[in-house]
Design a protein around this motif. Structure first.
Motif, mmCIF file in Angstrom:
data_model
loop_
_atom_site.group_PDB
_atom_site.id
_atom_site.type_symbol
_atom_site.label_atom_id
_atom_site.label_comp_id
_atom_site.label_asym_id
_atom_site.label_seq_id
_atom_site.Cartn_x
_atom_site.Cartn_y
_atom_site.Cartn_z
ATOM 1 N N SER A 306 0.839 -1.197 0.000
ATOM 2 C CA SER A 306 0.000 0.000 0.000
ATOM 3 C C SER A 306 0.876 1.250 0.000
ATOM 4 O O SER A 306 2.107 1.182 0.048
ATOM 5 C CB SER A 306 -0.937 0.005 1.207
ATOM 6 N N THR A 307 0.217 2.400 -0.055
ATOM 7 C CA THR A 307 0.901 3.680 -0.147
ATOM 8 C C THR A 307 0.226 4.705 0.751
ATOM 9 O O THR A 307 -0.861 4.467 1.296
ATOM 10 C CB THR A 307 0.873 4.230 -1.594
ATOM 11 N N ALA A 308 0.860 5.847 0.882
ATOM 12 C CA ALA A 308 0.245 7.026 1.495
ATOM 13 C C ALA A 308 0.764 8.250 0.760
ATOM 14 O O ALA A 308 1.924 8.293 0.356
ATOM 15 C CB ALA A 308 0.557 7.117 2.984
ATOM 16 N N ILE A 309 -0.107 9.233 0.597
ATOM 17 C CA ILE A 309 0.283 10.543 0.088
ATOM 18 C C ILE A 309 0.111 11.509 1.249
ATOM 19 O O ILE A 309 -0.979 11.604 1.823
ATOM 20 C CB ILE A 309 -0.578 10.974 -1.105
ATOM 21 N N ALA A 310 1.184 12.201 1.618
ATOM 22 C CA ALA A 310 1.123 13.038 2.811
ATOM 23 C C ALA A 310 1.929 14.309 2.609
ATOM 24 O O ALA A 310 3.022 14.276 2.036
ATOM 25 C CB ALA A 310 1.662 12.265 4.018
#
Length: 355
Positions: A306-310
């Motif tokens: 999975s990923t995160a954009i922050a």
């Protein structure tokens, strides 16, 4: 469909039939694992100075209003490089870097993938795009033995930041050795404007020696099966994107905003993604761009695959450490990146020496 010769080559390399190459369809046998490990140990992989991806090597925001065709070439490269000073390891990479190239498209685009497995490689490779709506995310279509080239065409039908990764039967080994990356599918309206973008990928490396032991480290299947990594790193190497290694992931001015694209390759461990001395001002969990962002988040779990954009802002200057808040991974296994903010002090916000 594979032609007969291709199927025979892949079977001879321990890959099995067509059903085995579409992601997790068939688990590798003990013989498969042994043969792959032996091929890695016997191979004379080329030595390179660096596998850590440049965190700012990101294609610019998409400013067109209509879908387009986007050509992507991925070349699996098996190379030897240092995890840290004096410690070498045999990596498997996309295009010679970890994580693999940042791919940027727009919702509705058609992605034309050329997947070329060089003759000098020792293993079959492929790619599974989580942004691809199709069997195996394209894993079977791109399955190649050394010396082969495959092609895949898919439409980017849903926006977000998605992992791509190798998906041969021994996928955990290939991902651990570096074969993962991000494909960003921008929404039709584009991404909010920021001053800088940074690309980071975390994964575990399992070797036959303790961390810091000088010399060449071989991949250790038993440690991976037990989920006991030697190193946990961002961008392929211990502390790679810090001032003590190749330099900070980015250098910005106070008052600016940085957006990070973060992917957990794994293959096993969830990252507790955290900016020391800051918070994630706006965070898109799981890389979703069709839900409202969360705000002022201190630590975000990002699961393998999975990923995160922050985003983060910088009211005062200093080095801001981006870490996995499972802190033994930071202190003892190499998991840290740094963003440096330069500018005038702001004692109203932070005063380290109050009178």
């Amino acid at each position: 469909m594979f032609d007969t010769s291709r199927r025979r080559v892949l079977q001879a390399m321990g890959i099995g039939g067509a059903t085995a190459v579409a992601g997790c369809a068939n688990a590798p046998t003990a013989q498969d694992r042994t043969e792959q490990r032996e091929r890695m140990e016997q191979a004379a992989t080329p030595e390179v100075d660096r596998v850590a991806a440049d965190p700012t090597d990101i294609p610019g925001p998409i400013d067109r209003d209509e879908p387009a065709e986007v050509d992507v070439e991925l070349v699996p490269r098996e190379v030897t490089a240092e995890i840290e000073g004096g410690v070498t390891f045999d990596y498997m990479t996309y295009n010679g870097q970890v994580p693999g190239p940042f791919i940027r498209v727009r919702r509705g685009d058609t992605v034309n993938v050329t997947f070329r497995n060089p003759e000098e490689n020792t293993m079959p490779h492929n790619v599974d795009f989580h942004a691809c709506a199709g069997p195996g995310g394209g894993a079977e279509a791109t399955m190649t033995a050394p010396g082969e080239t495959a092609h895949l065409r898919f439409k980017a039908t849903y926006p977000g930041a998605y992992i791509y990764h190798c998906a041969v039967p021994n996928m955990d080994m290939h991902i651990s050795a570096g074969m993962f990356g991000i494909i960003l599918v921008e929404p039709e309206g584009g991404m909010p404007e920021v001053d800088e973008e940074v690309y980071l990928g975390q994964h575990e490396i399992y070797t036959d020696k303790e961390a810091g032991t000088e010399g060449h480290h071989k991949f250790d299947m038993a440690s991976m099966a037990d989920e006991e990594p030697t190193y946990v790193v961002m961008n392929g190497e211990a502390y790679a994107t810090t001032p003590d290694r190749y330099g900070a992931a980015a250098t910005v001015e106070t008052g600016q905003t940085v957006r990070t694209y973060f992917v957990t390759g794994g293959p096993n461990m969830t990252s507790s993604y955290h900016p020391i001395g800051n918070v994630w001002e706006r965070l898109y969990p799981e890389g979703s761009l069709t839900t409202d962002p969360q705000t002022h988040i201190q630590t975000k779990p990002v699961a393998p695959g999975s990923t995160a954009i922050a985003t983060m802002d910088f009211p005062v200057p200093g080095n801001y450490k981006l870490v996995d808040h499972a802190l033994s991974r930071v202190v003892r296994r190499g998991c840290m990146s740094v963003v440096t903010a330069e500018g005038e002090e702001n004692p109203e916000v932070f005063d380290p020496e109050p009178q």
